[in-house]
Design a protein around this motif. Sequence first.
Motif, PDB file in Angstrom:
ATOM      1  N   THR A 241       0.964  -1.233   0.149  1.00  0.00           N
ATOM      2  CA  THR A 241      -0.129   0.055   0.144  1.00  0.00           C
ATOM      3  C   THR A 241       0.809   1.141  -0.085  1.00  0.00           C
ATOM      4  OG1 THR A 241      -0.048   0.197   2.250  1.00  0.00           O
ATOM      5  CG2 THR A 241      -1.749  -1.367   1.281  1.00  0.00           C
ATOM      6  N   ALA A 242       0.529   2.207  -0.078  1.00  0.00           N
ATOM      7  CA  ALA A 242       0.975   3.600   0.115  1.00  0.00           C
ATOM      8  C   ALA A 242       1.731   3.822   1.386  1.00  0.00           C
ATOM      9  CB  ALA A 242      -0.110   4.914  -0.463  1.00  0.00           C
ATOM     10  N   HIS A 243       1.036   3.192   2.366  1.00  0.00           N
ATOM     11  CA  HIS A 243       1.710   3.417   3.644  1.00  0.00           C
ATOM     12  C   HIS A 243       3.086   2.382   3.676  1.00  0.00           C
ATOM     13  CE1 HIS A 243      -1.392   5.618   6.305  1.00  0.00           C
ATOM     14  NE2 HIS A 243      -2.048   5.208   5.118  1.00  0.00           N
ATOM     15  N   THR A 244       2.880   1.414   3.111  1.00  0.00           N
ATOM     16  CA  THR A 244       4.092   0.427   3.191  1.00  0.00           C
ATOM     17  C   THR A 244       5.149   0.602   1.945  1.00  0.00           C
ATOM     18  OG1 THR A 244       2.915  -1.251   1.798  1.00  0.00           O
ATOM     19  CG2 THR A 244       2.568  -1.521   4.308  1.00  0.00           C
ATOM     20  N   LEU A 245       4.957   1.294   0.935  1.00  0.00           N
ATOM     21  CA  LEU A 245       5.791   1.481   0.070  1.00  0.00           C
ATOM     22  C   LEU A 245       7.030   2.163   0.424  1.00  0.00           C
ATOM     23  CD1 LEU A 245       6.101   1.275  -3.106  1.00  0.00           C
ATOM     24  CD2 LEU A 245       5.315   3.692  -3.184  1.00  0.00           C
ATOM     25  N   PHE A 246       8.213   1.389   0.172  1.00  0.00           N
ATOM     26  CA  PHE A 246       9.512   1.944   0.765  1.00  0.00           C
ATOM     27  C   PHE A 246      10.647   1.857  -0.327  1.00  0.00           C
ATOM     28  CE2 PHE A 246      13.839   1.490   2.462  1.00  0.00           C
ATOM     29  CZ  PHE A 246      13.845   2.680   3.271  1.00  0.00           C
TER      30      PHE A 246
ATOM     31  N   GLY B 236      -0.359  13.080  -0.017  1.00  0.00           N
ATOM     32  CA  GLY B 236      -1.953  13.151  -0.542  1.00  0.00           C
ATOM     33  C   GLY B 236      -2.550  11.956  -0.058  1.00  0.00           C
ATOM     34  N   ASP B 237      -1.810  10.765  -0.305  1.00  0.00           N
ATOM     35  CA  ASP B 237      -2.442   9.166  -0.150  1.00  0.00           C
ATOM     36  C   ASP B 237      -2.542   8.792   1.354  1.00  0.00           C
ATOM     37  OD1 ASP B 237       0.060   8.258   0.650  1.00  0.00           O
ATOM     38  OD2 ASP B 237       0.728   8.275  -1.534  1.00  0.00           O
ATOM     39  N   GLY B 238      -2.278   9.554   2.278  1.00  0.00           N
ATOM     40  CA  GLY B 238      -2.122   9.304   3.618  1.00  0.00           C
ATOM     41  C   GLY B 238      -1.022   8.715   4.390  1.00  0.00           C
ATOM     42  N   SER B 239      -0.122   8.573   3.537  1.00  0.00           N
ATOM     43  CA  SER B 239       1.219   8.111   4.159  1.00  0.00           C
ATOM     44  C   SER B 239       2.196   9.399   4.440  1.00  0.00           C
ATOM     45  CB  SER B 239       1.986   7.277   3.215  1.00  0.00           C
ATOM     46  OG  SER B 239       2.349   7.903   1.877  1.00  0.00           O
ATOM     47  N   ARG B 240       3.120   8.756   5.111  1.00  0.00           N
ATOM     48  CA  ARG B 240       4.085   9.916   5.674  1.00  0.00           C
ATOM     49  C   ARG B 240       5.479   9.604   4.800  1.00  0.00           C
ATOM     50  NH1 ARG B 240       0.232   7.306   8.708  1.00  0.00           N
ATOM     51  NH2 ARG B 240      -1.129   9.116   9.909  1.00  0.00           N
ATOM     52  N   GLN B 241       6.296  10.626   4.611  1.00  0.00           N
ATOM     53  CA  GLN B 241       7.511  10.470   4.085  1.00  0.00           C
ATOM     54  C   GLN B 241       8.478  10.890   5.230  1.00  0.00           C
ATOM     55  OE1 GLN B 241       8.675   9.196   0.967  1.00  0.00           O
ATOM     56  NE2 GLN B 241      10.715   9.179   1.790  1.00  0.00           N
ATOM     57  N   ALA B 242       9.423   9.757   5.398  1.00  0.00           N
ATOM     58  CA  ALA B 242      10.180  10.279   6.560  1.00  0.00           C
ATOM     59  C   ALA B 242      11.195  10.854   6.079  1.00  0.00           C
ATOM     60  CB  ALA B 242      11.111   8.933   7.140  1.00  0.00           C
TER      61      ALA B 242
ATOM     62  N   LEU C 218       7.434   2.419  11.449  1.00  0.00           N
ATOM     63  CA  LEU C 218       6.997   3.111  12.666  1.00  0.00           C
ATOM     64  C   LEU C 218       6.269   4.233  12.327  1.00  0.00           C
ATOM     65  CD1 LEU C 218      10.295   2.641  14.979  1.00  0.00           C
ATOM     66  CD2 LEU C 218       8.194   1.072  14.706  1.00  0.00           C
ATOM     67  N   GLY C 219       6.972   5.063  11.393  1.00  0.00           N
ATOM     68  CA  GLY C 219       6.289   6.332  11.139  1.00  0.00           C
ATOM     69  C   GLY C 219       4.711   6.458  10.584  1.00  0.00           C
ATOM     70  N   ASN C 220       4.578   5.276   9.666  1.00  0.00           N
ATOM     71  CA  ASN C 220       3.466   4.947   9.044  1.00  0.00           C
ATOM     72  C   ASN C 220       2.482   4.245   9.621  1.00  0.00           C
ATOM     73  OD1 ASN C 220       3.189   6.221   6.168  1.00  0.00           O
ATOM     74  ND2 ASN C 220       5.430   5.827   6.430  1.00  0.00           N
ATOM     75  N   GLU C 221       2.711   3.766  11.169  1.00  0.00           N
ATOM     76  CA  GLU C 221       1.704   3.183  11.794  1.00  0.00           C
ATOM     77  C   GLU C 221       0.463   4.065  12.191  1.00  0.00           C
ATOM     78  OE1 GLU C 221      -0.211   0.169  13.661  1.00  0.00           O
ATOM     79  OE2 GLU C 221       1.444  -0.043  11.987  1.00  0.00           O
ATOM     80  N   ASP C 222      -0.518   3.632  12.121  1.00  0.00           N
ATOM     81  CA  ASP C 222      -1.647   4.454  12.746  1.00  0.00           C
ATOM     82  C   ASP C 222      -1.672   4.580  14.389  1.00  0.00           C
ATOM     83  OD1 ASP C 222      -2.660   4.613  10.316  1.00  0.00           O
ATOM     84  OD2 ASP C 222      -4.031   2.679  10.647  1.00  0.00           O
ATOM     85  N   GLY C 223      -2.281   5.595  14.856  1.00  0.00           N
ATOM     86  CA  GLY C 223      -2.428   5.728  16.070  1.00  0.00           C
ATOM     87  C   GLY C 223      -1.648   6.810  16.752  1.00  0.00           C
ATOM     88  N   ASP C 224      -1.759   7.314  17.823  1.00  0.00           N
ATOM     89  CA  ASP C 224      -1.175   8.297  18.679  1.00  0.00           C
ATOM     90  C   ASP C 224       0.335   8.152  18.858  1.00  0.00           C
ATOM     91  OD1 ASP C 224      -1.665  10.826  20.322  1.00  0.00           O
ATOM     92  OD2 ASP C 224      -0.849   9.753  21.629  1.00  0.00           O
ATOM     93  N   THR C 225       0.536   7.050  19.220  1.00  0.00           N
ATOM     94  CA  THR C 225       2.122   6.780  19.574  1.00  0.00           C
ATOM     95  C   THR C 225       3.077   6.912  18.538  1.00  0.00           C
ATOM     96  OG1 THR C 225       1.454   5.007  21.064  1.00  0.00           O
ATOM     97  CG2 THR C 225       3.665   5.111  20.286  1.00  0.00           C
ATOM     98  N   ALA C 226       2.534   6.349  16.895  1.00  0.00           N
ATOM     99  CA  ALA C 226       3.046   6.816  15.934  1.00  0.00           C
ATOM    100  C   ALA C 226       3.331   8.269  15.660  1.00  0.00           C
ATOM    101  CB  ALA C 226       2.537   6.095  14.555  1.00  0.00           C
TER     102      ALA C 226
END
Length: 491
Positions: free
Chosen positions: A31-36, A280-286, A258-266
């Motif tokens: 997914t966009a969240h897991t694309l590295f 724009g897809d909801g992921s975060r770029q480190a 770690l940075g693309n996990e959901d939740g407050d801790t991430a």
Amino acid sequence: MTEAPLTAREYRDLLSAALEEAITADARRPTAHTLFTPDSHRSALYVDNVVVQGGRGVGKTFWYWSLLDETLRGLAADEYRINRLRRLRVAPGYGLASRHDCYPGPMVLRGLLERGEDPYDIWYTVLLASLGQPDLLGLTEWADRIAWVRAHPGPAERTIEEADRRAYEDNIVHLLIFDALEHLQAERRQTDRLVGGILRLALQMRFATRSIRLKVFVRPDIFEAARHHFADASKLSAYSARLEWTPTDLYGLLFHYLGNEDGDTARRFRESTGGWVPEGDGSRQAPPRLLSGSEQAQKDVFEEIADPFMGSNVRRGKTYAWLPNHLMDGRGQVSPRSFLEALSTAAETTRSNHPDHGRALHHEGIRAGVQKASARRVEEVSEDTPWVELAIKPLAGYQVPIPEATVLSAWKEANLSAVLAEETARYAQADTPDLVRTGPRHPDDLARLITELIELGVMNKPRSDGRLDLPDVYRIAFGLGRRGGVPRSQA
């Protein structure tokens, strides 16, 4: 007001949640969240590189699925600045998913081979179907499709020529991609023939067309074996890439998860490390410094998570370097799956055995993680190349580094050549079609077995005195010792 930094327990929970999906990545679509996108993988996505080699767990299936997904292709095009990825029409040539409309599955392939079909003809037909050859679309059985192609070579060739011409005019490329080739057939000799047919077609399209390409994700041992099944295979070396991982790539992957996990801790992890860019897809770029730009920046963050040393002081090794070093194979390569599994196990072990430890990962938990990753790696190599386990078993109990003469003596005492010959005979029996034939190439020459083990990365010869070593990722689970090293697995 600045928020308090994450506690050891919060980091531990974040690791467990984020890595649960990562270590089973082959079973899940990216997914966009897991694309590295590690820099070292850029050449694997060049459209004209038709062969992408990689062992278990290095990302072949990940990139196969990413190329099939238009959104992920676009993200990869942005990250790698390969605009040509945006101008692809991608179709599956083979994969783990059952897609009878796109390609024949293992049972159908076995029937086709038993009928005497040429593997090249099979994949040529798959390519024509992917290009929309209308006469093939009206046929449901692959045997009938292949028969049509054989009976109509002219229309088949014109389909290729017309598709290539139109794609060139439209500035696009038809890309047919292949993965999971170890699952083509259970009998290895048939797999080698089938992969040889794919490679022959890939080479032909590379030279005969401007806008039709194949991309073949393949294990190195299967690639080498299949190259013997057609002429000019050596030309493929110029259009080949490897999926490899540097230590900074591995830690960048960890921080990406770690940075693309959901939740407050991430969210708090992203804020504490700073510089994350929302996509724009909801992921975060480190930030680049956490990916592969700064080893020191990675060390600083990792030492908030794990003990800085693998004991009470630096003499036991610095954890940041120690972990990938003890997961490397004999070629210096680390599987990201092994790396992430070791960290996941380390979190669970620390939670169970050191719940009040001041950091998320206790150094003893990391050692346990390496032991678990070693056991998994040995399972994988034993599945892929069963003869390796037969060769290493007689060495159990020895300590490495080990003189080559000692290895050869242990093999002779175990009558290894006869054992391998017996295994080869079993694979050749007509009533055992489900056994996998994987070598070795020279079972009667014990000295050349060492060379083959070195090529596979199971052994290496790093010392001037000629002694042989086994990397920890194999040594531990195979039951060999090393003075001062990670303890070998106990039965």
